[in-house]
Design an enzyme around this catalytic site. Structure first.
Site, PDB file in Angstrom:
ATOM      1  CG  ASP A  75       1.700  91.273 103.077  1.00  0.00           C
ATOM      2  OD1 ASP A  75       0.697  91.890 102.653  1.00  0.00           O
ATOM      3  OD2 ASP A  75       2.058  90.178 102.605  1.00  0.00           O
ATOM      4  CD  GLU A 129      -1.323  90.463  97.720  1.00  0.00           C
ATOM      5  OE1 GLU A 129      -1.740  90.234  96.564  1.00  0.00           O
ATOM      6  OE2 GLU A 129      -0.134  90.783  97.954  1.00  0.00           O
TER       7      GLU A 129
END
Length: 356
Positions: A75, A129
């Site tokens: 991400d 994350e």
């Protein structure tokens, strides 16, 4: 959509970096990139592949004596007029280029092109994350498939500018509360001002002298700072409560409990409310794969000043290091970029270590 991570792209970690950047994957929207990564891993033929949500795992099953993990998050933070990628001279620009699609590209390149490594390897490409821990792919895997994390050593391919950063600091945030008594400001002598009482909290912070701690040759600098102050009821009311939010970044020789006890000592006489707490990670330099990795890199490790997911491995008793291309200072910046030379150097270093 056809998978842009074609075999011709996967064999070149630089082209693979750019292709990954060009797949938009803001946190909670990683399905497309996870589908593409899963397809690459399944096409490799020599990997066992699994998936939880948008976290994808591939692992070799060669019966080696030791297993290592290579991990990277898929991400990015929200796009800031920096997508899709562009290339200027030796730099790839784009959201996530440094944090951390260049590192992901190296791991995915190795997963596809290194069928017979010296260690068994688990590759973890995980989601979320950049946001709250409850969504973090490693956190979810630890609950549903803890065996995926089982290893002798782990490398988190976060950007370190090609330096080995060992362990990480812990982080503790608390509110330090002061109390008073409400009154009308026209008759302020009848009240006790909680915001004024916070002055002593700020004085203690001003006088605070943080520790510097060296562990296994890595020097961690602690820090204690006020990051937010909230108080007040109305423009004509003496406030009866104030909260000073402070953040302690602590060396990994302290546990979370010891860090909290330390703050209780610093702010003796005040009520503390814990907002969040994350353990640090010790350097993890003594494991045999770690020593061999450091030999392959050829540089002395430095302490990680910040928190990373290496702490999740440390909590499981797995030594872990941070190592990856890209400047961490550029993470989340609108001009985020990564040097092409660093991608090539990082891929060559990890190949030299894993293929030896």
């Amino acid at each position: 959509m056809a998978n842009p991570l074609t075999p011709d792209v996967v064999v070149d970690p630089v082209e693979l970096t750019r292709a990954l950047v060009d797949i938009e994957s803001v946190s909670r929207d990683e399905k497309v990139i996870a589908d593409c990564v899963e397809d690459v891993l399944r096409s490799a033929g020599h990997l066992t592949v699994g998936r939880v949500g948008n976290t994808v795992m591939g692992r070799t099953e060669l019966g080696r004596e030791q297993r290592v993990v290579l991990a990277g998050h898929l991400d990015t933070v929200p796009i800031n007029d920096n997508w899709p990628s562009t290339v200027v001279d030796d730099l790839i620009y784009g959201c996530g280029a440094s944090d951390m699609k260049a590192g992901v590209a190296i791991a995915l390149h190795l997963a596809a092109t290194l069928p017979d490594p010296a260690y068994d390897i688990t590759y973890l490409f995980y989601e979320a994350e950049e946001i709250e821990s409850e969504f973090n792919g490693l956190n979810l895997v630890s609950a549903s498939h803890p065996e995926w994390l089982d290893a002798d050593f782990a490398v988190l391919l976060e950007p370190t500018y090609g330096v080995v950063e060992a362990g990480c600091q812990g982080s503790l945030r608390v509110k330090v509360l002061t109390h008073g008594r409400r009154a009308h400001t026209a008759r302020a002598w009848r009240g006790v001002n909680a915001i004024h009482a916070a002055g002593e909290v700020l004085r203690r912070l001003e006088d605070y002298r943080p520790r510097t701690v060296t562990i296994d040759g890595c020097t961690y600098r602690e820090g204690l700072n006020a990051v937010r102050i909230a108080g007040g009821v109305a423009g004509n009311v003496v406030p009866d409560e104030c909260a000073v939010e402070v953040n302690l970044r602590f060396a990994p020789d302290r546990s979370e409990e010891q860090a909290l006890d330390h703050l209780k000592t610093v702010f003796e006489g005040y009520d503390l409310v814990v907002i969040d707490s994350s353990a640090g990670a010790l350097p993890g330099l003594r494991a045999a794969p770690a020593r061999e990795f450091l030999t392959a890199v050829g540089v002395e490790p430095a302490a990680k000043l910040g928190w990373t997911d290496v702490a999740r491995f440390a909590k499981l008793g797995i030594p872990a290091l941070n190592y990856g291309p890209g400047d961490p200072a550029l993470a989340h910046a609108p001009d985020e970029h990564v040097e092409i030379g660093q991608i090539r150097d990082g891929a060559a270093t990890l190949h030299r270590w894993l293929a030896s």
